[in-house]
Every structure is written in C-alpha cells, then in structure tokens.
Design a protein around this motif. Structure first.
Motif, PDB file in Angstrom:
ATOM      1  N   ARG A  42      14.471  18.114 -18.284  1.00 42.52           N
ATOM      2  CA  ARG A  42      13.162  18.325 -18.913  1.00 42.52           C
ATOM      3  C   ARG A  42      12.055  17.627 -18.129  1.00 42.52           C
ATOM      4  O   ARG A  42      11.014  18.216 -17.854  1.00 42.52           O
ATOM      5  N   VAL A  43      12.284  16.375 -17.749  1.00 42.99           N
ATOM      6  CA  VAL A  43      11.268  15.634 -17.003  1.00 42.99           C
ATOM      7  C   VAL A  43      11.062  16.248 -15.617  1.00 42.99           C
ATOM      8  O   VAL A  43       9.926  16.392 -15.160  1.00 42.99           O
ATOM      9  N   ALA A  44      12.145  16.640 -14.962  1.00 40.91           N
ATOM     10  CA  ALA A  44      12.032  17.264 -13.640  1.00 40.91           C
ATOM     11  C   ALA A  44      11.224  18.556 -13.725  1.00 40.91           C
ATOM     12  O   ALA A  44      10.363  18.819 -12.874  1.00 40.91           O
ATOM     13  N   GLU A  45      11.469  19.365 -14.755  1.00 39.74           N
ATOM     14  CA  GLU A  45      10.709  20.605 -14.944  1.00 39.74           C
ATOM     15  C   GLU A  45       9.231  20.309 -15.195  1.00 39.74           C
ATOM     16  O   GLU A  45       8.356  20.980 -14.645  1.00 39.74           O
ATOM     17  N   ASP A  46       8.956  19.314 -16.029  1.00 38.19           N
ATOM     18  CA  ASP A  46       7.564  18.943 -16.318  1.00 38.19           C
ATOM     19  C   ASP A  46       6.842  18.473 -15.064  1.00 38.19           C
ATOM     20  O   ASP A  46       5.688  18.847 -14.825  1.00 38.19           O
ATOM     21  N   LEU A  47       7.515  17.667 -14.262  1.00 35.93           N
ATOM     22  CA  LEU A  47       6.913  17.173 -13.015  1.00 35.93           C
ATOM     23  C   LEU A  47       6.660  18.324 -12.047  1.00 35.93           C
ATOM     24  O   LEU A  47       5.606  18.378 -11.398  1.00 35.93           O
ATOM     25  N   LEU A  48       7.610  19.247 -11.955  1.00 41.86           N
ATOM     26  CA  LEU A  48       7.443  20.401 -11.082  1.00 41.86           C
ATOM     27  C   LEU A  48       6.271  21.268 -11.544  1.00 41.86           C
ATOM     28  O   LEU A  48       5.442  21.698 -10.741  1.00 41.86           O
ATOM     29  N   GLU A  49       6.189  21.511 -12.849  1.00 42.18           N
ATOM     30  CA  GLU A  49       5.078  22.300 -13.390  1.00 42.18           C
ATOM     31  C   GLU A  49       3.737  21.654 -13.052  1.00 42.18           C
ATOM     32  O   GLU A  49       2.787  22.345 -12.685  1.00 42.18           O
ATOM     33  N   GLU A  50       3.666  20.340 -13.194  1.00 38.83           N
ATOM     34  CA  GLU A  50       2.425  19.622 -12.894  1.00 38.83           C
ATOM     35  C   GLU A  50       2.054  19.759 -11.423  1.00 38.83           C
ATOM     36  O   GLU A  50       0.893  19.981 -11.080  1.00 38.83           O
ATOM     37  N   LYS A  51       3.041  19.662 -10.537  1.00 37.86           N
ATOM     38  CA  LYS A  51       2.775  19.809  -9.098  1.00 37.86           C
ATOM     39  C   LYS A  51       2.303  21.221  -8.768  1.00 37.86           C
ATOM     40  O   LYS A  51       1.377  21.397  -7.985  1.00 37.86           O
ATOM     41  N   VAL A  52       2.952  22.220  -9.367  1.00 37.83           N
ATOM     42  CA  VAL A  52       2.559  23.608  -9.136  1.00 37.83           C
ATOM     43  C   VAL A  52       1.136  23.828  -9.649  1.00 37.83           C
ATOM     44  O   VAL A  52       0.306  24.430  -8.968  1.00 37.83           O
ATOM     45  N   TYR A  53       0.844  23.325 -10.837  1.00 40.53           N
ATOM     46  CA  TYR A  53      -0.493  23.478 -11.408  1.00 40.53           C
ATOM     47  C   TYR A  53      -1.547  22.851 -10.494  1.00 40.53           C
ATOM     48  O   TYR A  53      -2.576  23.460 -10.218  1.00 40.53           O
ATOM     49  N   ARG A  54      -1.294  21.627 -10.038  1.00 37.92           N
ATOM     50  CA  ARG A  54      -2.262  20.950  -9.148  1.00 37.92           C
ATOM     51  C   ARG A  54      -2.455  21.731  -7.851  1.00 37.92           C
ATOM     52  O   ARG A  54      -3.561  21.819  -7.337  1.00 37.92           O
ATOM     53  N   THR A  55      -1.376  22.278  -7.313  1.00 34.18           N
ATOM     54  CA  THR A  55      -1.470  23.055  -6.076  1.00 34.18           C
ATOM     55  C   THR A  55      -2.317  24.307  -6.293  1.00 34.18           C
ATOM     56  O   THR A  55      -3.214  24.601  -5.496  1.00 34.18           O
ATOM     57  N   ILE A  56      -2.048  25.010  -7.373  1.00 32.80           N
ATOM     58  CA  ILE A  56      -2.823  26.218  -7.677  1.00 32.80           C
ATOM     59  C   ILE A  56      -4.275  25.862  -7.964  1.00 32.80           C
ATOM     60  O   ILE A  56      -5.197  26.522  -7.471  1.00 32.80           O
ATOM     61  N   GLU A  57      -4.473  24.824  -8.729  1.00 34.39           N
ATOM     62  CA  GLU A  57      -5.827  24.378  -9.071  1.00 34.39           C
ATOM     63  C   GLU A  57      -6.624  24.063  -7.806  1.00 34.39           C
ATOM     64  O   GLU A  57      -7.780  24.456  -7.673  1.00 34.39           O
ATOM     65  N   GLY A  58      -5.995  23.397  -6.856  1.00 34.53           N
ATOM     66  CA  GLY A  58      -6.664  23.071  -5.599  1.00 34.53           C
ATOM     67  C   GLY A  58      -6.933  24.305  -4.749  1.00 34.53           C
ATOM     68  O   GLY A  58      -7.960  24.398  -4.077  1.00 34.53           O
ATOM     69  N   ALA A  59      -6.023  25.266  -4.805  1.00 35.39           N
ATOM     70  CA  ALA A  59      -6.164  26.463  -3.979  1.00 35.39           C
ATOM     71  C   ALA A  59      -7.238  27.410  -4.500  1.00 35.39           C
ATOM     72  O   ALA A  59      -7.955  28.023  -3.718  1.00 35.39           O
ATOM     73  N   VAL A  60      -7.358  27.518  -5.809  1.00 40.12           N
ATOM     74  CA  VAL A  60      -8.309  28.476  -6.368  1.00 40.12           C
ATOM     75  C   VAL A  60      -9.593  27.834  -6.860  1.00 40.12           C
ATOM     76  O   VAL A  60     -10.539  28.523  -7.201  1.00 40.12           O
ATOM     77  N   GLY A  61      -9.627  26.516  -6.910  1.00 44.92           N
ATOM     78  CA  GLY A  61     -10.842  25.826  -7.337  1.00 44.92           C
ATOM     79  C   GLY A  61     -11.161  26.036  -8.810  1.00 44.92           C
ATOM     80  O   GLY A  61     -12.220  26.543  -9.152  1.00 44.92           O
ATOM     81  N   VAL A  62     -10.254  25.634  -9.673  1.00 46.17           N
ATOM     82  CA  VAL A  62     -10.459  25.755 -11.111  1.00 46.17           C
ATOM     83  C   VAL A  62     -11.666  24.914 -11.527  1.00 46.17           C
ATOM     84  O   VAL A  62     -11.812  23.770 -11.125  1.00 46.17           O
ATOM     85  N   LYS A  63     -12.517  25.524 -12.329  1.00 40.17           N
ATOM     86  CA  LYS A  63     -13.709  24.836 -12.810  1.00 40.17           C
ATOM     87  C   LYS A  63     -13.696  24.855 -14.331  1.00 40.17           C
ATOM     88  O   LYS A  63     -13.643  25.918 -14.943  1.00 40.17           O
ATOM     89  N   GLU A  64     -13.740  23.685 -14.934  1.00 39.66           N
ATOM     90  CA  GLU A  64     -13.765  23.618 -16.384  1.00 39.66           C
ATOM     91  C   GLU A  64     -15.169  23.915 -16.883  1.00 39.66           C
ATOM     92  O   GLU A  64     -16.150  23.451 -16.319  1.00 39.66           O
ATOM     93  N   THR A  65     -15.235  24.695 -17.953  1.00 36.44           N
ATOM     94  CA  THR A  65     -16.510  25.024 -18.558  1.00 36.44           C
ATOM     95  C   THR A  65     -16.445  24.649 -20.031  1.00 36.44           C
ATOM     96  O   THR A  65     -15.635  25.211 -20.776  1.00 36.44           O
ATOM     97  N   PRO A  66     -17.280  23.702 -20.463  1.00 38.75           N
ATOM     98  CA  PRO A  66     -17.277  23.327 -21.879  1.00 38.75           C
ATOM     99  C   PRO A  66     -17.699  24.515 -22.747  1.00 38.75           C
ATOM    100  O   PRO A  66     -18.627  25.257 -22.406  1.00 38.75           O
ATOM    101  N   VAL A  67     -17.000  24.698 -23.851  1.00 39.75           N
ATOM    102  CA  VAL A  67     -17.291  25.790 -24.772  1.00 39.75           C
ATOM    103  C   VAL A  67     -17.324  25.221 -26.183  1.00 39.75           C
ATOM    104  O   VAL A  67     -16.418  24.493 -26.582  1.00 39.75           O
TER     105      VAL A  67
END
Length: 85
Positions: A42-67
């Motif tokens: 479970r922890v290994a999967e969570d860590l992997l998901e976080e790394k994938v998310y950060r990689t994608i976020e950096g590649a596409v430039g995710v921008k948070e917009t308050p709503v």
C-alpha cells in the motif's frame, strides 16, 4: 526505496497519533509494519502514485484555480442535469 517507505510510515504514524512520538517507538512500529506485506504494498503504491503525479504535474504545468463552493455546486448541478437517462 526502503528509506522512502520508512519515511512515509513515520509520517503516517505521527499523523495518526497527532503528535511526535519517541523515535524508538516510531522505529519499532516501522520495523513491524515493514514485515507486513499488505502495508508495504500500500505504501509503495502511494509513493509511486505521488511520484507519477508530480512528474505529470511538472510536465503539463498544472495550475490551481480557487473556486467558490457555490460556483462548484452550480457547475456540478449543470453536469448532473446534462447526463443521459
């Protein structure tokens, strides 16, 4: 890595109790958790998901917009009303 897994276990332990535990208590708890295959997976999967998310976020430039909650609710209702059936 094992270091990342142990670090994540330590973070989870401290979050679950709400305060910083003695280091020996944390380490003995981590040692027990490291022997639990389901916990490790479970922890290994969570860590992997976080790394994938950060990689994608950096590649596409995710921008948070308050709503505002009201605006979000209105958009959600509009989508709900458009759904088929």
């Amino acid at each position: 890595t094992e270091e990342e897994v142990r670090g994540d276990f330590a973070r989870r332990i401290n979050e679950s109790v709400g305060y910083q535990l003695d280091e020996t208590v944390i380490q003995s708890t981590i040692d027990r958790l490291m022997q639990d295959e389901k916990q490790l997976e479970r922890v290994a999967e969570d860590l992997l998901e976080e790394k994938v998310y950060r990689t994608i976020e950096g590649a596409v430039g995710v921008k948070e917009t308050p709503v505002a909650f009201k605006e979000l609710s209105e958009k959600e209702m509009a989508l709900y009303e458009k759904r088929p059936g």
